[in-house]
Design a protein around this motif. Sequence first.
Motif, PDB file in Angstrom:
ATOM      1  N   PHE A 231      -0.013   5.447   0.745  1.00 41.17           N
ATOM      2  CA  PHE A 231      -1.135   6.328   1.047  1.00 41.17           C
ATOM      3  C   PHE A 231      -0.724   7.786   1.049  1.00 41.17           C
ATOM      4  O   PHE A 231       0.429   8.140   1.289  1.00 41.17           O
TER       5      PHE A 231
ATOM      6  N   GLN B 145       0.822  -1.217   0.000  1.00 42.80           N
ATOM      7  CA  GLN B 145       0.000   0.000   0.000  1.00 42.80           C
ATOM      8  C   GLN B 145       0.854   1.263   0.000  1.00 42.80           C
ATOM      9  O   GLN B 145       1.931   1.274   0.588  1.00 42.80           O
TER      10      GLN B 145
ATOM     11  N   ARG C 281      -5.680   5.568  -0.308  1.00 43.04           N
ATOM     12  CA  ARG C 281      -4.741   4.451  -0.169  1.00 43.04           C
ATOM     13  C   ARG C 281      -4.821   3.634  -1.447  1.00 43.04           C
ATOM     14  O   ARG C 281      -5.887   3.169  -1.827  1.00 43.04           O
TER      15      ARG C 281
END
Length: 299
Positions: free
Chosen positions: A88, A86, A102
């Motif tokens: 973000f 991920q 995200r």
Amino acid sequence: MLSSTSTVSVLGKRNTSNAITNKQLTVATEDVLLLVQKLQSSLELEVIFTHLLDHIRSLVPGCRLLYSLPESNINLPIGGPVLKHQCFYQLKAEQEQLGEIRISNSSKLTDYELSMVELCLSHLLYPLRNALLYREAIRNARQDALTGVGNRFAFSRNFEREQRLAQRYHQDLSLLVIDIDYFKRINDKYGHLAGDEVLKSVAECLKSVMRQTDMIFRYGGEEFTAILTKTDREGALVIAERIRKEVEKLTVTISGNDIKATVSVGIGSLKEAKDSQALFNQADDNLYLAKRGGRNQVR
Ligand SMILES: Nc1nc2c(ncn2[C@@H]2O[C@H](COP(=O)(O)OP(=O)(O)OP(=O)(O)O)[C@@H](O)[C@H]2O)c(=O)[nH]1
């Protein structure tokens, strides 16, 4: 590559040695212009983020997006649940916090991919801000400012819709009309502001009993309505009694005064009514009977 105002700030560190080149940037910019057109074509968050994800997926197939803005209760996953890798970003336009986005993927995003994602995000900010303002305006237009429950306009729309759905699918539907007893006396004795606090507390009490806050409305003054889907008269009676008892237990303390309130409730059920107007009249007539019968009761 982000503008000096740094409207999209990246959280976390990454190696920028493989970041986007000028040539890649030119090609990407043409693509991004198309994206900008799409982002500006709607004021619905879900539509905007779907366009954005479609675009990012042309660069990173299979990735997913999660947008959140906790203070507005927004948590919007697009494309599926969050994946393992991920990155973000905090979204900010002119010092205004616009939430967090995200991007997740099954494998780690390369620096080039991250640069492209950031390029897309820098074009998201103003369409996103407009969509959030629109959402807020719609919410304000449907919400009672004092109590936070739906207003009369929202009630009419929901009530019509639920009544049509219930009739089409042969389902039960009940309506409660809930009125605070002798509310004028509360205002007269303790003042209008104290009356407002009582209204807020009663609304909170209704929310906690109903657990379905979007189906409670302030119809006007000291009168509330509750739409009970898939509920017949007997079920409605149970909920109405629960409401009556909970309000009876309430004590609102203002300037050292302990203020008590009770409510009278009228029930209408679709089985005994042919349309929404008849259903409302039935509940209203029963409220009148509850008032005449001595208040603090359900009819
Ligand atoms: N504090 C406050 N009072 C309000 C508001 N809206 C309406 N009212 C008051 O609510 C009172 C309603 O009085 P009535 O219609 O006579 O009803 P009641 O005193 O509750 O008597 P019953 O319904 O017969 O039990 C009036 O005094 C209105 O001014 C509001 O937003 N805040």
